[in-house]
Design an enzyme around this catalytic site. Sequence first.
Site, short mmCIF file in Angstrom:
data_model
loop_
_atom_site.label_atom_id
_atom_site.label_comp_id
_atom_site.label_asym_id
_atom_site.label_seq_id
_atom_site.Cartn_x
_atom_site.Cartn_y
_atom_site.Cartn_z
N CYS C 162 -4.38 -1.39 5.86
CA CYS C 162 -3.34 -0.73 4.90
C CYS C 162 -2.96 0.85 5.29
CB CYS C 162 -3.66 -0.99 3.48
SG CYS C 162 -4.04 -2.66 3.19
N HIS C 295 -2.35 6.14 -3.50
CA HIS C 295 -2.38 4.95 -2.82
C HIS C 295 -2.34 3.66 -3.95
CE1 HIS C 295 -3.38 1.76 -0.05
NE2 HIS C 295 -4.39 1.45 -0.74
N GLU C 306 -9.90 5.81 -6.33
CA GLU C 306 -9.00 6.79 -6.05
C GLU C 306 -9.15 7.93 -7.31
OE1 GLU C 306 -4.94 5.46 -5.13
OE2 GLU C 306 -4.73 7.57 -4.08
N LYS C 325 3.70 2.05 -5.68
CA LYS C 325 3.62 0.34 -5.37
C LYS C 325 4.10 -0.42 -6.64
CE LYS C 325 0.22 0.77 -1.95
NZ LYS C 325 0.03 2.09 -1.71
N HIS C 330 2.67 -3.65 -2.55
CA HIS C 330 1.71 -2.90 -1.35
C HIS C 330 2.25 -3.38 -0.06
CE1 HIS C 330 -1.41 -1.50 0.68
NE2 HIS C 330 -2.43 -1.87 0.43
N PHE C 389 -8.64 -1.83 4.36
CA PHE C 389 -9.91 -2.35 4.46
C PHE C 389 -10.76 -1.84 5.43
CE2 PHE C 389 -8.80 -7.13 3.51
CZ PHE C 389 -8.60 -6.93 2.27
#
Lengths: 360, 84, 400
Positions: C162, C295, C306, C325, C330, C389
């Site tokens: 991502c 994010h 975060e 998002k 996403h 990831f």
Amino acid sequence: MRAYISGTSAISPQSTFEQEQYLQQLQVPEQAYLAALEPEYRQYIDPKLSRRMARIIKMSIAAAKKSLEQAGAATEAGGTAEAMPGAIIVGTALGCLQDTEKFLAEIVETREGLLSPTAFIQSTHNTIAGQIALLLGCPHHNFTFVQRGFSFERALEDALLQIGEGVPQVLLGGVDEVTPTLFQILQQLGCAEGAVGRYPHLQTSEQQPAWGEGATFFALTREPSANALACIEGMHTFYGAATAREVQEQIAAFLQHCGMDTGAVDALMMGFTGNRQEDEIYSQIAESYFPDKPLLGFKNLCGEYFTASAFGLHLAAIMLQRQQAFSGTLLSGELKSPFNNILLYNRSQGKYHSLMLLSS
Amino acid sequence: MSELTEKLKQDIIEHLNLEDLQPQDISDNEPLFGGAVGLDSIDALELIVLLEKNYGIRIDNPEEGRRVFQSVGSMASYIEQNRK
Amino acid sequence: MAARVFVTGWGIISALGRGVEANLAALKGGRTGIAHPEHLKTLHKHELVTGEVKAANSQLAAWAGVSPASEISRTALLGLLAAAEAADSAGLSQQELKTAGLINGTSVGGMDISEQHYEALLKGESLDYHRAFAGHDCGISTEFMAERLGIKGHLSTISTACSSSANAIMQAGRLIRAGAAQRVLAGGTDALAVFTLNGFNSLKILDPAWCRPFDVNRMGLNLGEGAAYLVLESEESAAKRGAKVLAELIGWGNTNDAYHQTASSPEGKGAYLAMKKALEVGGREGLQIDYVNAHGTGTANNDLSESMALQAMFGEQLPDYSSTKSYTGHTLGAAGGIEAVFSLLAINHNLKFPNLNLGQPMDVLPSAPLQKLHAGSRVDTVLSNSFGFGGNCTSLLFTR
């Protein structure tokens, strides 16, 4: 920017992982593709951690650890501590195929039903670099490049950038795996043909190359260490169709950039696969521009794959260090010691060209 | 019950590929997470899959899973209670 | 003297629409692009919502001038559309494109096509292998885009889940700063795929309803798709062409959380280090950040981690922040590129975008994410976060 190879390790279809048996006995392929000879992993990965890992990840971790161990031994005078790399960079064109196939098959079998997440998690291309970081506890730069025949080259370029930015040590890898499904697809696409009876001693024919695999890692350092195997003087890539003459122009410019005359090249290593059409350009370059130089091959040992050039670089570094050619590597001429440099030219799919210059 | 716990241990070892463990290494009330068995959050998701595949029991909420998967014993009781 | 890196072009396609203007209008109007999927061939389409680009592959192909008969992956088509817009907005000539580079970020590549043929492969049914699998890998999407755009320079694809396209932009910045490149299109593309939808579903981190990043009751993320690219140029190259400069890319940082394969560390170590590094690379003492495009996926784990990282980074001096998002879903490998375009929109229009669907904000940070569009106050500096990831964390720093 130059960098020193302070450690390198390859798990390949040949016996290259154990130093003592390095290319002592060449493996003759028994199946359609050249499968890597895998070591016992216990020594390198705690079984608790390896239980979910597909073979591409295990191969990579073992080769990565061994490269770092070598470099650690080199910088710490006999010690074996792994110095933490300042960056982990991997090139892999096709990534973690086994887990990708597994998850796809489960989707088909269950009709998008209840699925195990593990294969999905490990199907992403950066699983390899991520797992290495996790295992080492390495919080630094972590990149994965996936540009077909440039996958390893882009990773090397990034490593050289890192070293230029002041990072003392970079862990660099080129990794791809072959699965029965991949081989079937490649065969159907007309990219590969069976390996049996053709390798490791190169025979030129109309057949497509045999496909291979491997995990090749390097610990690159900014400063030369006492035990450094070789120095990467430079790397250059270009893309698109090119004649032997055009390739030679690129070679000349590249060598000039590295501050070297064409005549000073001691040996030429190229990506001969045994396919007449593919190999023609290599032969032309060797005959026309390097007529009296020893000619080395590497894909007859590891097979064709998108990150095979990493294995070529590894082999060239070992040759410079040990000042010898190995059985099956010398295609023509004579490699007389001392030889101080090897020029590597690889071409993939006729359009991904890369040049690397390695010196001792 | 003990038959069920034995089967569960076997299933867990197989499904999670715990190749270094034998069923007798896991006691019924030993914590599966954080202890010697040392499972993690991915294993928790895999255990949800195992329960549904092998025992037809569905857990929708991973939080509920945490409670159920405390030990082999707690898993066995949950299966006993929810088996149709 | 290291070269400065200017942004001179942008292009985007997302669930919010095709083109920079359409995306801006939706952001300003507070309109989400998330809905039940119409084009993705999944059995879950009535249970899940996604940020799908509202166009069939045939429509995308027509827009891109590609023969609908050629089975080009949705990833490559989305990428081509956004990259062409970026090149066009920068006013690049054919000759200027020829020497430009393309650094692409993608995580699925041509999976949307190959997954449709996998069952036939397993069953050994007859199959046109070329149509089914020749476009599968990530690199071929980039090749296709470069060939269509006439780009003959540096060709590269980065796949770090991502954070892929954020890393592509970072890489372009580094190459330009080092003098190794003059002009690079960088960003990323990812199409929705049955593979990724089921993957995230198996991790039980998909919210079946509209995602609520930074909400106490957040239930997970919605997947999205799209593509976005920036044209990045050295100061010299931009000046030579008289190019209009949209912003400057001054900082970047990529780090690894080294905590878990998918989950972020509770204290957000990797995220914190990435932001810190971006500010260090930016190298400006006392720089004030006006907006953080987080994010903020909407998963329990990411948003907490975060938040902890933002807390460690900024303490009481927390800038305005939000996650977009809730508009786009996403978009995985494309997220860094899409959010880079949003960050540049923030700078160019003095806007800060709200977090949609927020009911009860988390209370970890001294202030809640923005819940209304902020217009009028100057936005000079934006930090954009993208995490993935494998512990991959990237932060990009843009200034006016």
